[in-house]
Design an enzyme around this catalytic site. Structure first.
Site, PDB file in Angstrom:
ATOM      1  CG  ASN A 150      -0.396  -0.024   2.494  1.00 24.24           C
ATOM      2  OD1 ASN A 150       0.711  -0.527   2.675  1.00 24.24           O
ATOM      3  ND2 ASN A 150      -1.080   0.538   3.467  1.00 24.24           N
ATOM      4  CE  LYS A 173       8.127 -10.903   0.235  1.00 19.39           C
ATOM      5  NZ  LYS A 173       6.859 -10.743  -0.514  1.00 19.39           N
ATOM      6  N   GLY A 227       3.026  -5.287   7.444  1.00 22.33           N
ATOM      7  CA  GLY A 227       1.934  -5.976   6.762  1.00 22.33           C
ATOM      8  C   GLY A 227       0.818  -6.284   7.740  1.00 22.33           C
ATOM      9  CB  THR A 231       1.377 -11.746   7.313  1.00 18.66           C
ATOM     10  OG1 THR A 231       0.313 -11.891   6.377  1.00 18.66           O
ATOM     11  CG2 THR A 231       2.644 -12.301   6.715  1.00 18.66           C
ATOM     12  N   GLY A 232       1.916 -11.112  10.406  1.00 12.91           N
ATOM     13  CA  GLY A 232       2.864 -10.818  11.495  1.00 12.91           C
ATOM     14  C   GLY A 232       2.855 -11.917  12.552  1.00 12.91           C
ATOM     15  CD  GLU A 249       6.014  -0.226  12.635  1.00 13.78           C
ATOM     16  OE1 GLU A 249       4.888   0.298  12.640  1.00 13.78           O
ATOM     17  OE2 GLU A 249       6.895   0.069  13.459  1.00 13.78           O
ATOM     18  CB  CYS A 283      -1.538   0.742   8.811  1.00 14.31           C
ATOM     19  SG  CYS A 283      -0.261   2.005   8.613  1.00 14.31           S
TER      20      CYS A 283
HETATM   21  P1  NAD Z   1       0.291  -8.990   3.956  1.00 15.66           P
HETATM   22  O1  NAD Z   1       0.521  -9.361   5.367  1.00 15.66           O
HETATM   23  O2  NAD Z   1      -0.640  -9.799   3.153  1.00 15.66           O
HETATM   24  O3  NAD Z   1       1.682  -9.020   3.130  1.00 15.66           O
HETATM   25  C1  NAD Z   1       2.795  -8.248   3.519  1.00 15.66           C
HETATM   26  C2  NAD Z   1       4.071  -8.895   2.992  1.00 15.66           C
HETATM   27  O4  NAD Z   1       4.267 -10.144   3.672  1.00 15.66           O
HETATM   28  C3  NAD Z   1       4.057  -9.240   1.510  1.00 15.66           C
HETATM   29  O5  NAD Z   1       5.313  -8.910   0.964  1.00 15.66           O
HETATM   30  C4  NAD Z   1       3.831 -10.749   1.490  1.00 15.66           C
HETATM   31  O6  NAD Z   1       4.347 -11.374   0.343  1.00 15.66           O
HETATM   32  C5  NAD Z   1       4.596 -11.175   2.726  1.00 15.66           C
HETATM   33  N1  NAD Z   1       4.188 -12.448   3.323  1.00 15.66           N
HETATM   34  C6  NAD Z   1       3.021 -13.115   3.188  1.00 15.66           C
HETATM   35  N2  NAD Z   1       3.032 -14.236   3.945  1.00 15.66           N
HETATM   36  C7  NAD Z   1       4.236 -14.284   4.569  1.00 15.66           C
HETATM   37  C8  NAD Z   1       4.837 -15.187   5.500  1.00 15.66           C
HETATM   38  N3  NAD Z   1       4.205 -16.265   5.951  1.00 15.66           N
HETATM   39  N4  NAD Z   1       6.083 -14.918   5.945  1.00 15.66           N
HETATM   40  C9  NAD Z   1       6.729 -13.808   5.528  1.00 15.66           C
HETATM   41  N5  NAD Z   1       6.216 -12.912   4.652  1.00 15.66           N
HETATM   42  C10 NAD Z   1       4.974 -13.148   4.178  1.00 15.66           C
HETATM   43  O7  NAD Z   1      -0.148  -7.459   3.969  1.00 15.66           O
HETATM   44  P2  NAD Z   1      -0.610  -6.544   2.742  1.00 15.66           P
HETATM   45  O8  NAD Z   1      -1.972  -6.933   2.297  1.00 15.66           O
HETATM   46  O9  NAD Z   1       0.478  -6.466   1.734  1.00 15.66           O
HETATM   47  O10 NAD Z   1      -0.664  -5.099   3.429  1.00 15.66           O
HETATM   48  C11 NAD Z   1      -1.771  -4.597   4.104  1.00 15.66           C
HETATM   49  C12 NAD Z   1      -1.583  -4.755   5.597  1.00 15.66           C
HETATM   50  O11 NAD Z   1      -0.395  -4.096   6.022  1.00 15.66           O
HETATM   51  C13 NAD Z   1      -2.717  -4.118   6.409  1.00 15.66           C
HETATM   52  O12 NAD Z   1      -3.038  -4.955   7.482  1.00 15.66           O
HETATM   53  C14 NAD Z   1      -2.082  -2.831   6.915  1.00 15.66           C
HETATM   54  O13 NAD Z   1      -2.674  -2.319   8.096  1.00 15.66           O
HETATM   55  C15 NAD Z   1      -0.678  -3.274   7.145  1.00 15.66           C
HETATM   56  N6  NAD Z   1       0.227  -2.122   7.184  1.00 15.66           N
HETATM   57  C16 NAD Z   1       0.739  -1.732   8.382  1.00 15.66           C
HETATM   58  C17 NAD Z   1       1.542  -0.591   8.449  1.00 15.66           C
HETATM   59  C18 NAD Z   1       2.091  -0.104   9.763  1.00 15.66           C
HETATM   60  O14 NAD Z   1       2.860   0.843   9.751  1.00 15.66           O
HETATM   61  N7  NAD Z   1       1.738  -0.679  10.898  1.00 15.66           N
HETATM   62  C19 NAD Z   1       1.824   0.117   7.287  1.00 15.66           C
HETATM   63  C20 NAD Z   1       1.278  -0.325   6.091  1.00 15.66           C
HETATM   64  C21 NAD Z   1       0.485  -1.442   6.040  1.00 15.66           C
END
Ligand code: NAD
Length: 486
Positions: A150, A173, A227, A231-232, A249, A283
């Site tokens: 995003n 990545k 993310g 996933t976190g 994050e 987020c």
């Molecule tokens: P996502 O968790 O689907 O993916 C994020 C990244 O993680 C991608 O690069 C993905 O390929 C990778 N990934 C997926 N599975 C994984 C695993 N098992 N191990 C390691 N890496 C893996 O998130 P998204 O849809 O790309 O982003 C949106 C989310 O991110 C929302 O929840 C948003 O709130 C959050 N976000 C948080 C912040 C913050 O500052 N806290 C900022 C931006 C976005």
């Protein structure tokens, strides 16, 4: 040139061979670029290069080199800033103003961490004559930076800046949907002279396996992840038993608290912008509007008018005031969540969000607002990640705090009030990494950001971001320096 084809390993851009993903412009569905991933051997080479460079120590032990390199990276990124803006608009569906803000903030962040690289000091302590303790900050090791789609540049740089300043070597990545813009950025910043080969790699991930692979790799000691909370949690589960250093994050569900004495026009503007920034896909977007009862009707009226004036459209058109959704599934989620609100007795749609795909050909919607008299529902508890917010009423500052805290998330919040003491009182009691007063969504390179509760751990931006990429070492020695030399 299709930047998505290639993966950066040990200073060389290698054509990918495994997996294929086409990133698409969500505003008009045209392809932006093909993304090809690394095979296991190439991914292994990337980690090996980062390990070798970390052990060699030239980068690790030379903060002036790191500072000069980060400054040169900022200069290099500036030379491709127009292309980065165009790619953010096309690959990410953003408004031009949002894309320009993202590119400028990224360049500024590189310069900020160039400065901080030269300001990493330890401490010294002598407990008794002849004893000396040195407390030193060391880079924590090879770091994987895993980013979402995003805000693919700012969310990369706010990890990359402190990681490089601290002296880590890095494997980036990107999310597969924003690989092309990420790789153009990486190509520009790795073109600088003096960057030792192997400090910085980038691996595409069309089939979505590289992230988990890096998290599990025994030589990757630091994971900086931005993310979703889901996933976190997976990352924490697999990195935990290996005691890796984690910077997470994660998701948010930001409340905006509007007190009766707030400047209602200003609050309506800030809250509407907070709901619709990045098309509700940020987020820190406003997800819950909490309003004091005596002004609830008036504020609802003004907020609905402001939201109704939003003009969704392609990011390159100056008249657009909200960009595209990520994809069709995001549009469908927006519609399904409104149906869920309609079906609940304690909820009511106040402003219906429309599906504009038929009219525009792109993934566009209008914002939605719904009232809720309960906090015990997925629409209030889950991150929706579309331009949709709940409208909830409170009777006292205590109740506002209690409503705001009725969430597992704790990333960001705002309080709107003419009474600074009251706003400060409420802000201090909300469990949230950031609270804005009389505005929403102001992020700065110099000020820390991060989550309480399920919104994450660690802090990025500011001086504290360095801590996520450092270890603290105690070196102790004894000598006779109290005895006068002969
Ligand atoms: P996502 O968790 O689907 O993916 C994020 C990244 O993680 C991608 O690069 C993905 O390929 C990778 N990934 C997926 N599975 C994984 C695993 N098992 N191990 C390691 N890496 C893996 O998130 P998204 O849809 O790309 O982003 C949106 C989310 O991110 C929302 O929840 C948003 O709130 C959050 N976000 C948080 C912040 C913050 O500052 N806290 C900022 C931006 C976005």
């Amino acid at each position: 040139m299709n930047y998505g084809h290639v993966n950066l390993v040990d200073g060389i851009w290698l054509k990918g061979t495994q997996g294929h993903y086409v990133s698409v412009n969500p505003a008009n569905r045209s392809p932006v670029g093909d993304v090809l991933g690394p095979d296991g051997h190439v991914a292994e080479q990337a980690v090996a290069a980062a390990v070798r460079e970390f052990r060699r120590g030239q980068w690790v032990r030379n903060p002036r080199l790191r500072a000069a390199t980060l400054n040169a990276m900022a200069d290099a990124a500036a030379t491709v800033s127009d292309d980065l803006v165009d790619l953010l608009i096309s690959e990410n569906g953003k408004l031009r103003a949002e894309a320009i803000g993202e590119v400028m903030a990224s360049i500024s962040e590189l310069r900020y961490y160039a400065g901080l690289a030269r300001d990493i000091f330890g401490r010294a302590f002598s407990g008794q004559p002849g004893q000396m303790s040195l407390i030193e900050k060391e880079p924590a090791g090879v770091c994987a930076i895993i980013t979402p789609w995003n805000a693919p540049l700012t969310l990369l740089v706010r990890s990359l800046g402190p990681a490089l300043a601290a002296g880590c070597t890095v494997i980036v990545k990107p999310h597969r949907a924003t690989t092309v813009v990420s790789n153009l950025f990486m190509r520009s910043i790795t073109s600088v002279p003096n960057l030792p080969t192997g400090v910085l790699q980038s691996l595409n991930d069309p089939d979505d396996w590289v992230g988990a692979w890096l998290v599990n790799h025994e030589d990757v000691r630091v994971i900086s992840f931005t993310g979703s909370t889901a996933t976190g949690a997976k990352i924490a589960t697999s990195a935990g038993p290996r005691f890796k250093k984690l910077s997470l994050e994660l998701g948010g569900k930001a409340p905006a608290v509007v007190m009766a004495d707030a400047d209602l026009d200003r609050a309506a503007r800030e809250v509407a912008k907070g709901i619709t920034v990045l098309s509700g896909q940020m987020c820190v977007c406003v997800s819950r509007v909490l309003v004091e009862r005596s002004i609830a009707d008036e504020f609802q009226h003004r907020l609905k008018i402001t939201l109704s004036e939003i003009k969704p459209g392609p990011g390159h058109l100056p008249e657009s005031t909200m960009g595209a959704m990520f994809d069709d599934s995001a549009v469908e989620r927006h519609l399904a969540n409104q149906q869920a609100a309609v079906a609940h007795l304690d909820m009511e749609i106040l402003l219906a969000g429309k599906d504009l795909r038929g009219d525009t050909g792109g993934c566009f919607v209008t914002p939605a607002l719904f009232s809720s008299r309960t906090t015990d529902h997925p629409l209030i508890q889950n991150e929706l990640f579309t331009p949709m917010a709940s409208f909830e009423i409170f009777d006292s500052p205590e109740e506002a705090v209690s409503l705001a805290n009725a969430s597992d998330f704790g990333l960001a919040a705002s309080v709107h009030s003419a009474d600074h003491n009251c706003a400060r009182w409420v802000a201090s009691r909300i469990d949230s990494g950031t609270v804005w007063i009389n505005c929403h969504n102001r992020l700065f390179v110099e000020t820390e950001t991060g989550g309480y509760k399920s919104s994450g751990m660690g802090r990025l931006h500011g001086v504290e971001a360095l801590l996520d990429f450092q270890e603290t070492k105690h070196i102790y020695f004894e000598n006779d320096y109290e005895t006068r030399p002969q």
